[in-house]
Design an enzyme around this catalytic site. Structure first.
Site, PDB file in Angstrom:
ATOM      1  N   HIS A 240       1.038  -0.560   0.021  1.00  0.00           N
ATOM      2  CA  HIS A 240      -0.158   0.089   0.025  1.00  0.00           C
ATOM      3  C   HIS A 240       0.328   1.543  -0.118  1.00  0.00           C
ATOM      4  O   HIS A 240       0.029   2.256  -0.823  1.00  0.00           O
ATOM      5  CB  HIS A 240      -0.905   0.257   1.167  1.00  0.00           C
ATOM      6  N   ASP A 261      -6.120  -3.205   7.714  1.00  0.00           N
ATOM      7  CA  ASP A 261      -6.990  -2.938   6.905  1.00  0.00           C
ATOM      8  C   ASP A 261      -7.298  -4.569   6.322  1.00  0.00           C
ATOM      9  O   ASP A 261      -7.539  -4.445   5.096  1.00  0.00           O
ATOM     10  CB  ASP A 261      -6.155  -2.005   5.277  1.00  0.00           C
ATOM     11  N   ALA A 295      -7.827  -3.718  -2.730  1.00  0.00           N
ATOM     12  CA  ALA A 295      -9.207  -3.598  -1.599  1.00  0.00           C
ATOM     13  C   ALA A 295      -8.903  -4.581  -0.334  1.00  0.00           C
ATOM     14  O   ALA A 295      -8.761  -5.305  -0.002  1.00  0.00           O
ATOM     15  CB  ALA A 295      -9.854  -4.568  -2.586  1.00  0.00           C
TER      16      ALA A 295
END
Length: 370
Positions: A240, A261, A295
Site C-alpha cells: 500500500h 486493513d 482492496a
C-alpha cells in the site's frame, strides 16, 4: 487465571529483564534495566491493537452474525489483543446488520478472541471520487444518523471526507460528543485538511491511500497530514505504501500507528472473497478488485511489527506503533502498555520476532488454527 512470564519486558520506562505477574490485569513487573541485545531471552511486549479490521479467516465484518467472532479469533492468533471491527460503505440496512453484530461482540468477549472495542465506521461519509475499494454508496452524514448507528455499537472511529458539504460542522459536533473523527477517502485539499483538524478531526485513515497526494504547489491531504498530524494510521504491508514514503511519515507524524486493513482473505489461500458487496481476489500477496485496485490487505499485526523492524525501527519504537499509540489515540490508558494495573494484554516473541504466546486480559490463547 494468573500467570508469570520471564524475559526482556518492554515497560513504559524501557526494557527490563525480569518477571511480569498478572491475572486479568498486570499485578507487578519486576526486573533490572537491560539492553535486550546483550542476552538471548524472549521479548515480552504489549499486545497489538488494530483499529482497522474488515475481516479474516474467510469472514467479512459486513456479514454480521457470528463473523466478527471468527475474525477476532484469527487476529488473536497473530498477537492482536484489541481491535475495531471496521465497516464498509454500504446501504443503510447492511451497515445496521454489521453494527448490531459488532455491538454484541463488544459487549461480550469470547475466549480465544481479541477484545472488540467497538466499530470503525469507514464510510459511508466519504467522497465518491475517492472510493478506493469501497462500493459506491457514499453519502453525506447527518448527526441524527450517526446517533442512531451509535445505539447499535460503540463508534470509536468515524472516517469522513471533510470537503463534503456539511461535514466540517459535523466533525465538530462528533468530536464534541467524544467520538474520534479521522479524514479519509477524500479529494480534499491541504486547506480542507487543516480546517478539519481545526474542527476536531484527530487523524487520517490509511495515510497516503485514497486521498489527494502531495505536490509542492498543491500539498493535498497528504501534505496536511505530514505538516500537522499528531496521529495517523498507515498500512505497512509494503504494498500500500512504499518503504520510502513510510519513512517520510515516520519522521513527520509523531504518533504514526499501524493498522492491517485486513480482509476476509487474511489467513486464507489465494482465491475470491467478499469485501462488503465487492468480490475481491487474493493473489501475489495482495487483495485486489478485478480492475487491479488494492482492496484492503492480508496483513497481520505480527507481520506489521516485523516489517517495521525490517525498515530500521528498533523493537521498542515498532511496538509503540502497533500498540501504544493506537491505545493513546482512543484514550485507552489501561491497554497498550505493560504496567501495574493495565490489562494483561501481551505477546511473547522469540529472537526472530515470531510469536510464542499471546495473552488477552490474562487468558492464554491457542495459537493453532481451530
Amino acid at each position: 487465571m494468573s500467570g508469570a512470564i520471564k524475559g526482556n519486558i518492554l515497560t513504559p520506562g524501557g526494557w527490563v529483564n525480569g518477571t511480569i505477574d498478572f491475572d486479568e490485569r498486570i499485578k507487578a513487573v519486576e526486573g533490572s534495566p537491560v539492553n535486550p541485545s546483550f542476552n538471548a531471552d524472549d521479548y515480552v511486549i504489549p499486545g497489538f491493537i488494530d483499529l482497522h479490521v474488515h475481516g479474516g479467516a474467510g469472514k467479512d465484518v459486513m456479514e454480521g452474525g457470528e463473523a466478527v467472532y471468527a475474525i477476532a479469533a484469527m487476529h488473536a492468533r497473530h498477537g492482536t489483543t484489541s481491535m475495531l471491527a471496521t465497516t464498509m460503505t454500504a446501504p443503510p440496512e447492511d451497515i445496521d446488520v454489521a453494527l448490531k453484530a459488532i455491538g454484541a461482540a463488544a459487549a461480550q468477549r469470547r475466549p480465544g478472541t481479541a477484545r472488540v472495542l467497538g466499530a470503525h465506521l469507514e464510510g459511508p461519509y466519504i467522497n465518491s471520487g475517492k472510493l478506493g475499494a469501497q462500493p459506491n454508496y457514499a453519502r453525506a452524514a447527518t448527526l441524527a444518523e450517526v446517533r442512531r448507528l451509535a445505539a447499535y455499537a460503540p463508534l470509536r472511529l468515524i472516517t469522513v471526507a471533510p470537503e463534503i458539504a456539511g461535514h466540517l460542522g459535523l466533525v465538530r459536533e462528533l468530536s464534541d460528543a467524544g467520538m474520534r473523527v479521522q479524514i479519509g477517502h477524500t479529494l480534499g485539499s491541504y486547506e480542507d485538511g487543516v480546517a478539519a483538524l481545526e474542527h476536531g478531526a484527530a487523524g487520517f485513515t490509511h495515510l497516503f491511500n485514497a486521498m489527494s497526494g502531495l505536490h509542492h504547489r498543491e500539498p493535498g491531504m497528504v501534505g496536511a497530514a505530514l505538516a500537522h498530524a499528531e496521529y495517523a494510521e498507515l498500512i505497512p504491508d509494503l504494498l500500500h505504501v512504499h518503504p520510502g514514503a513510510i519513512k517520510v511519515a515516520l519522521r513527520a507524524i509523531p504518533r504514526l500507528y499501524c493498522v492491517t486493513d485486513s480482509t476476509a482473505a487474511t489467513g486464507m489461500p489465494d482465491g475470491e472473497y467478499m469485501l462488503g458487496r465487492h468480490a475481491v481476489h487474493k493473489c501475489m500477496g495482495g487483495v485486489r478488485l478485478p480492475d487491479g485496485t488494492l482492496a484492503g490487505s492480508t496483513l497481520t499485526m505480527d507481520q506489521a511489527l516485523r516489517n517495521l523492524v525490517g525498515l530500521g525501527l528498533d523493537l521498542a519504537d515498532a511496538s509503540k506503533r502497533v500498540s501504544t499509540h493506537a491505545a493513546d489515540y482512543l484514550g485507552l490508558q489501561e491497554r497498550g502498555r505493560l504496567a501495574h494495573g493495565s490489562y494483561a494484554d501481551l505477546v511473547v516473541l522469540d529472537r526472530d520476532l515470531k510469536l510464542k504466546a499471546v495473552y488477552i486480559e490474562g487468558e492464554l490463547c491457542d495459537l493453532n488454527d481451530a
